[in-house]
Design a protein around this motif. Structure first.
Motif, PDB file in Angstrom:
ATOM      1  N   CYS A   1       0.815  -1.224   0.000  1.00 57.90           N
ATOM      2  CA  CYS A   1       0.000   0.000   0.000  1.00 57.90           C
ATOM      3  C   CYS A   1       0.845   1.268   0.000  1.00 57.90           C
ATOM      4  N   TYR A   2       1.768   1.384   0.942  1.00 63.17           N
ATOM      5  CA  TYR A   2       2.569   2.604   1.030  1.00 63.17           C
ATOM      6  C   TYR A   2       3.404   2.800  -0.227  1.00 63.17           C
ATOM      7  N   THR A   3       4.042   1.725  -0.659  1.00 63.91           N
ATOM      8  CA  THR A   3       4.893   1.812  -1.851  1.00 63.91           C
ATOM      9  C   THR A   3       4.105   2.278  -3.057  1.00 63.91           C
ATOM     10  N   ALA A   4       2.925   1.700  -3.258  1.00 64.68           N
ATOM     11  CA  ALA A   4       2.104   2.049  -4.414  1.00 64.68           C
ATOM     12  C   ALA A   4       1.617   3.492  -4.351  1.00 64.68           C
ATOM     13  N   ILE A   5       1.230   3.942  -3.176  1.00 61.40           N
ATOM     14  CA  ILE A   5       0.725   5.316  -3.047  1.00 61.40           C
ATOM     15  C   ILE A   5       1.818   6.334  -3.335  1.00 61.40           C
ATOM     16  N   TRP A   6       3.004   6.121  -2.793  1.00 61.95           N
ATOM     17  CA  TRP A   6       4.078   7.080  -3.040  1.00 61.95           C
ATOM     18  C   TRP A   6       4.507   7.079  -4.500  1.00 61.95           C
ATOM     19  N   GLN A   7       4.370   5.955  -5.182  1.00 54.36           N
ATOM     20  CA  GLN A   7       4.672   5.930  -6.612  1.00 54.36           C
ATOM     21  C   GLN A   7       3.726   6.829  -7.398  1.00 54.36           C
ATOM     22  N   THR A   8       2.482   6.919  -6.961  1.00 53.88           N
ATOM     23  CA  THR A   8       1.529   7.785  -7.670  1.00 53.88           C
ATOM     24  C   THR A   8       1.940   9.249  -7.575  1.00 53.88           C
ATOM     25  N   VAL A   9       2.678   9.585  -6.546  1.00 54.16           N
ATOM     26  CA  VAL A   9       3.092  10.972  -6.333  1.00 54.16           C
ATOM     27  C   VAL A   9       4.365  11.302  -7.095  1.00 54.16           C
ATOM     28  N   TRP A  10       5.321  10.391  -7.079  1.00 58.62           N
ATOM     29  CA  TRP A  10       6.652  10.722  -7.591  1.00 58.62           C
ATOM     30  C   TRP A  10       6.870  10.345  -9.047  1.00 58.62           C
ATOM     31  N   ILE A  11       6.047   9.475  -9.616  1.00 53.31           N
ATOM     32  CA  ILE A  11       6.183   9.160 -11.044  1.00 53.31           C
ATOM     33  C   ILE A  11       5.765  10.372 -11.865  1.00 53.31           C
ATOM     34  N   LYS A  12       6.578  10.754 -12.818  1.00 54.05           N
ATOM     35  CA  LYS A  12       6.355  12.001 -13.537  1.00 54.05           C
ATOM     36  C   LYS A  12       5.426  11.843 -14.743  1.00 54.05           C
ATOM     37  N   GLU A  13       5.580  10.766 -15.500  1.00 50.87           N
ATOM     38  CA  GLU A  13       4.807  10.607 -16.728  1.00 50.87           C
ATOM     39  C   GLU A  13       3.355  10.240 -16.418  1.00 50.87           C
ATOM     40  N   ARG A  14       2.415  10.885 -17.124  1.00 51.43           N
ATOM     41  CA  ARG A  14       1.001  10.708 -16.841  1.00 51.43           C
ATOM     42  C   ARG A  14       0.552   9.245 -16.947  1.00 51.43           C
ATOM     43  N   LYS A  15       0.939   8.545 -18.022  1.00 50.02           N
ATOM     44  CA  LYS A  15       0.475   7.177 -18.220  1.00 50.02           C
ATOM     45  C   LYS A  15       0.990   6.252 -17.116  1.00 50.02           C
ATOM     46  N   GLU A  16       2.248   6.446 -16.760  1.00 50.42           N
ATOM     47  CA  GLU A  16       2.821   5.622 -15.700  1.00 50.42           C
ATOM     48  C   GLU A  16       2.156   5.918 -14.360  1.00 50.42           C
ATOM     49  N   ARG A  17       1.804   7.187 -14.158  1.00 49.50           N
ATOM     50  CA  ARG A  17       1.146   7.552 -12.906  1.00 49.50           C
ATOM     51  C   ARG A  17      -0.252   6.950 -12.847  1.00 49.50           C
ATOM     52  N   GLU A  18      -0.951   6.922 -13.950  1.00 49.63           N
ATOM     53  CA  GLU A  18      -2.285   6.325 -13.977  1.00 49.63           C
ATOM     54  C   GLU A  18      -2.219   4.843 -13.628  1.00 49.63           C
ATOM     55  N   LYS A  19      -1.184   4.159 -14.121  1.00 50.32           N
ATOM     56  CA  LYS A  19      -0.995   2.751 -13.771  1.00 50.32           C
ATOM     57  C   LYS A  19      -0.726   2.598 -12.279  1.00 50.32           C
ATOM     58  N   ALA A  20       0.078   3.524 -11.746  1.00 54.85           N
ATOM     59  CA  ALA A  20       0.398   3.472 -10.325  1.00 54.85           C
ATOM     60  C   ALA A  20      -0.845   3.714  -9.469  1.00 54.85           C
ATOM     61  N   ILE A  21      -1.704   4.642  -9.901  1.00 55.20           N
ATOM     62  CA  ILE A  21      -2.949   4.918  -9.177  1.00 55.20           C
ATOM     63  C   ILE A  21      -3.855   3.685  -9.189  1.00 55.20           C
ATOM     64  N   GLU A  22      -3.911   3.013 -10.324  1.00 56.18           N
ATOM     65  CA  GLU A  22      -4.727   1.797 -10.423  1.00 56.18           C
ATOM     66  C   GLU A  22      -4.198   0.711  -9.485  1.00 56.18           C
ATOM     67  N   GLU A  23      -2.880   0.569  -9.431  1.00 54.05           N
ATOM     68  CA  GLU A  23      -2.277  -0.432  -8.541  1.00 54.05           C
ATOM     69  C   GLU A  23      -2.533  -0.081  -7.081  1.00 54.05           C
ATOM     70  N   ALA A  24      -2.364   1.188  -6.731  1.00 54.53           N
ATOM     71  CA  ALA A  24      -2.600   1.615  -5.353  1.00 54.53           C
ATOM     72  C   ALA A  24      -4.055   1.373  -4.954  1.00 54.53           C
ATOM     73  N   SER A  25      -4.978   1.677  -5.857  1.00 51.86           N
ATOM     74  CA  SER A  25      -6.401   1.480  -5.578  1.00 51.86           C
ATOM     75  C   SER A  25      -6.717   0.003  -5.356  1.00 51.86           C
ATOM     76  N   HIS A  26      -6.064  -0.852  -6.140  1.00 50.95           N
ATOM     77  CA  HIS A  26      -6.266  -2.298  -5.984  1.00 50.95           C
ATOM     78  C   HIS A  26      -5.841  -2.762  -4.597  1.00 50.95           C
ATOM     79  N   HIS A  27      -4.676  -2.313  -4.150  1.00 51.11           N
ATOM     80  CA  HIS A  27      -4.181  -2.726  -2.834  1.00 51.11           C
ATOM     81  C   HIS A  27      -5.053  -2.149  -1.715  1.00 51.11           C
ATOM     82  N   LEU A  28      -5.483  -0.911  -1.885  1.00 55.81           N
ATOM     83  CA  LEU A  28      -6.330  -0.296  -0.860  1.00 55.81           C
ATOM     84  C   LEU A  28      -7.692  -0.979  -0.776  1.00 55.81           C
ATOM     85  N   LYS A  29      -8.187  -1.444  -1.901  1.00 58.27           N
ATOM     86  CA  LYS A  29      -9.461  -2.174  -1.885  1.00 58.27           C
ATOM     87  C   LYS A  29      -9.308  -3.495  -1.123  1.00 58.27           C
ATOM     88  N   THR A  30      -8.162  -4.145  -1.276  1.00 58.72           N
ATOM     89  CA  THR A  30      -7.886  -5.357  -0.507  1.00 58.72           C
ATOM     90  C   THR A  30      -7.885  -5.051   0.979  1.00 58.72           C
TER      91      THR A  30
END
Length: 221
Positions: free
Chosen positions: A104-133
């Motif tokens: 969870c923590y790793t995925a959330i911080w990736q959404t903040v620090w990843i610069k490219e929009r597409k990569e950040r969207e993937k990171a947000i999706e991954e973070a949301s998946h873990h948070l839903k768990t």
């Protein structure tokens, strides 16, 4: 039980874990602020391997790594249990603590620090998946351990305060009531406890700090 010191950083949710646990236990301690950009001889002495906070010093003996510290606190000071008494419950608490830190923590911080929009969207999706768990584990319980705050709640303290400030500072929205109603309900219950509320960082100070950090990262939108 002897002298207790906490080497930590005011804005670190990992440092706050230790303070919250000590407050719940009613343990008096001295907080020693650390500048991680200019590490003190004290920090290098007590945590020479990782050279990071938090570090708990009890009677001159140092314990590092926040979850390890929480277990030490629970075993050393009785009265307010942080972990369940039965082995299965303790094992499950350790599992979810590791899941939160590793996923969870790793995925959330990736959404903040990843610069490219597409990569950040993937990171947000991954973070949301873990948070839903995590949300499914909480379900409609008051806290992760039931009716009282326990180790998993303390490890989850980041979700009670930091995401709203990260959203305001960086414009990345993840933990919303629509997506995670149980987590948001838990957040209200968790921060209503005085031992928790007293150990949250100053909001304006944290917001200013994060804005400065995110501005320097020069994101590409």
């Amino acid at each position: 039980m002897g002298e207790v010191q906490v080497l930590g950083s005011w804005g670190s949710p990992y440092s706050r874990r230790v303070e919250m646990a000590l407050k719940l236990k009613g343990v008096e301690y001295e907080f020693i602020e650390q500048d991680l950009a200019n590490k003190s001889p004290l920090l290098l002495k007590y945590n020479p391997i990782h050279q990071k906070v938090p570090v708990l010093v009890h009677n001159g003996q140092a314990i590092a790594e926040s979850v390890v510290i929480l277990e030490y606190i629970d075993e050393t000071w009785k009265g307010y249990p942080l972990l369940p008494q039965d082995p299965y419950g303790r094992a499950r608490a350790r599992f979810w603590a590791k899941f939160i830190d590793d996923k969870c923590y790793t995925a959330i911080w990736q959404t903040v620090w990843i610069k490219e929009r597409k990569e950040r969207e993937k990171a947000i999706e991954e973070a949301s998946h873990h948070l839903k768990t995590l949300e499914n584990e909480l379900r409609d319980n008051k806290f992760f351990g039931g009716e009282t705050i326990g180790l998993v709640d303390i490890v989850s303290n980041f979700f009670s305060f930091w995401p709203d400030i990260v959203q305001e500072a960086a414009g990345v929205e993840i933990v919303t009531e629509e997506r995670f109603p149980f987590l948001c309900k838990w957040k209200i219950e968790f921060t209503s406890c005085s031992a928790i509320k007293e150990n949250l960082p100053d909001r304006d100070k944290l917001l200013a700090y994060l804005k400065a950090q995110f501005t320097r990262s020069a994101w590409k939108y």
